[in-house]
Write an enzyme that holds these catalytic residues in place. Structure first.
Site: not given
Length: 284
Positions: A227, A261
């Site tokens: 991210k 995840r």
């Protein structure tokens, strides 16, 4: 109100305290920020799912719409991308936990009908009927925090008096609402949803104080893989965020996260197994 035993039950699988479940990302989109459409084609997506399972994935999370800005995807198109794939994935891997990444109740219902075990709502209940869909099909639900943003929007000068307190209040409230609508408590997870409605400072603060969310008793899912907060912190482009991702996963696991995840299943499985070994058989 969380599961008295602390056990998370999804499909036929059970994950107890101290067990780390790896959720492999599978994007049936042509414009994913990470893989740029590498698994958009049906056969390519099946091959990627098979590889993730072989590498140790406990859950495969199927998404049909890019999280960020991009071309509009109708409900019908999202269904076309996800439902037949979920059905085939269920046929190929009967014992696999299958998740669908969607904020739309209709998509959640049709994917559950096709065999999905979990609805991963990354947009914080934007469709209030999504929790009802989870209850109707007795599937799991991820309760997330997006800072009040609507689906597929980015934060602009977002601020919080205390981001962790805001996240905790939101996700616990969504979990309690889901229970009131009939979702089983042992099928619920909470997700601080790094970078959604947050800047890098907020995502780092959530990572450092993740133990406060774990202390709520609800199983915590973290989705930090590659991210922007990792890239901005380490000054690394998407393709070079692997080490930072593994560090964030390890910190999150040590502080009590239960489901992770990820894009690189094998690396995540190895890192989490190492954390489990260092923590001891009963977890931290």
């Amino acid at each position: 109100m969380s599961s008295p035993s602390g056990v998370l039950r999804l499909g036929g699988a059970e994950f107890g305290p101290g067990q780390y479940a790896v959720m492999a990302v599978l994007n049936r989109t042509p414009d994913s920020f990470y893989d740029k459409g590498a698994t958009f084609a049906f056969d390519a997506a099946l091959a990627a799912a098979d590889a993730a399972v072989a590498a140790g994935a406990d859950i495969v999370d199927v998404g049909g719409v890019k999280a960020g800005y991009g071309e509009h995807v109708s409900t019908e198109e999202e269904i076309r991308r996800t439902v037949p794939f979920v059905a085939e994935l269920r046929r190929r891997h009967p014992g696999l936990v299958i998740s669908v990444d969607t904020w739309r109740a209709r998509v959640g219902r049709e994917c559950a009908e096709a065999g999905a075990d979990l609805i991963n709502d990354t947009w914080s209940g934007a469709d209030p009927d999504l929790a009802r869909a989870a209850a109707e099909y007795d599937v799991g639900l991820v309760c997330s925090h997006s800072g009040g943003l609507g689906p597929r929007t980015d934060p602009h000068r977002v601020s919080y008096a205390d981001v962790v307190a805001d996240v905790e209040s939101t996700v616990v409230g969504l979990a309690e609402r889901a229970v009131s609508l009939g979702v089983r408590p042992d099928r619920l997870l909470i997700d601080p949803t790094h970078d959604f409605g947050k800047n890098t400072y907020h995502s780092l603060e959530l990572t450092r104080r993740l133990g406060e969310l774990a202390a709520t008793g609800w199983p915590v899912l973290v989705a930090v893989s590659n991210k922007d907060f990792i890239g901005e912190t380490l000054d690394r482009p998407v393709a070079e965020r692997g080490p930072g991702t593994l560090a964030a996963l390890a910190v999150s696991a040590w502080l009590g996260a239960r489901v992770f995840r990820v894009h690189d299943t094998a690396a995540a499985r190895g890192a989490l197994d190492a954390v489990a070994g260092l923590a001891g058989a009963d977890g931290v």
